[in-house]
Write a protein that holds these residues in place. Structure first.
Motif, mmCIF file in Angstrom:
data_model
loop_
_atom_site.group_PDB
_atom_site.id
_atom_site.type_symbol
_atom_site.label_atom_id
_atom_site.label_comp_id
_atom_site.label_asym_id
_atom_site.label_seq_id
_atom_site.Cartn_x
_atom_site.Cartn_y
_atom_site.Cartn_z
ATOM 1 N N TYR A 19 58.043 69.884 43.110
ATOM 2 C CA TYR A 19 58.917 68.715 43.173
ATOM 3 C C TYR A 19 59.978 68.812 42.075
ATOM 4 O O TYR A 19 59.694 69.198 40.943
ATOM 5 N N ILE A 27 65.814 72.882 46.632
ATOM 6 C CA ILE A 27 65.193 73.743 47.647
ATOM 7 C C ILE A 27 66.146 74.822 48.174
ATOM 8 O O ILE A 27 65.741 75.980 48.277
ATOM 9 N N VAL A 86 55.551 69.821 49.322
ATOM 10 C CA VAL A 86 56.127 69.674 47.991
ATOM 11 C C VAL A 86 55.004 69.175 47.082
ATOM 12 O O VAL A 86 54.327 68.201 47.405
#
Length: 131
Positions: free
Chosen positions: A79, A83, A116
């Motif tokens: 997290y 990405i 995630v």
């Protein structure tokens, strides 16, 4: 098992299986910061539990055609990371590593983000936040 690469040389034939390419791709993926791990399929997870063996190619699917090859990676990311940036680094590292180690031409490295993970806060950080 289907063979992914056959190369004839003077002394014989060199064969590299899809599983070997999968292991190389999996290890190259986990070298990138922001990747927490690979996501195993249900069958792969059960096999690992029953045999007790760690599957280094979990979360990797290798498809080899006549003139093209593709690698699908099922990843778990941390997290807070961006990405698209991590995915690009993974694609570049996997392509470069697989091509260097096997001589196989990699046409596509497809990234599938499966989960995630939120990092756990240790007790020291909790106390600092409470103050």
């Amino acid at each position: 098992m289907e063979e992914s690469m056959n190369r004839e040389i003077d002394m014989g034939i060199v064969k590299i299986s899809d599983e070997v390419v999968g292991v190389i791709a999996g290890l190259a993926t986990t070298e990138i910061e922001g990747i927490v791990g690979m996501s195993a399929s249900v069958v792969g997870g059960i096999t690992q539990i029953l045999t007790g063996k760690k599957n280094l190619s979990k979360g990797v699917k290798v498809t080899v055609g006549e003139e093209s090859s593709a690698i699908d990676l099922y990843v778990v990311v941390e997290y807070g990371i961006r990405i698209p940036d991590v995915a690009l680094k993974v694609q570049e590292n996997v392509k470069r590593t697989v091509e260097a180690m096997t001589g196989l031409n990699v046409d596509a490295v497809n990234i599938h983000v499966q989960n995630v993970i939120i990092p756990k806060m240790d007790e020291g950080n909790v106390e600092e936040i409470e103050e």
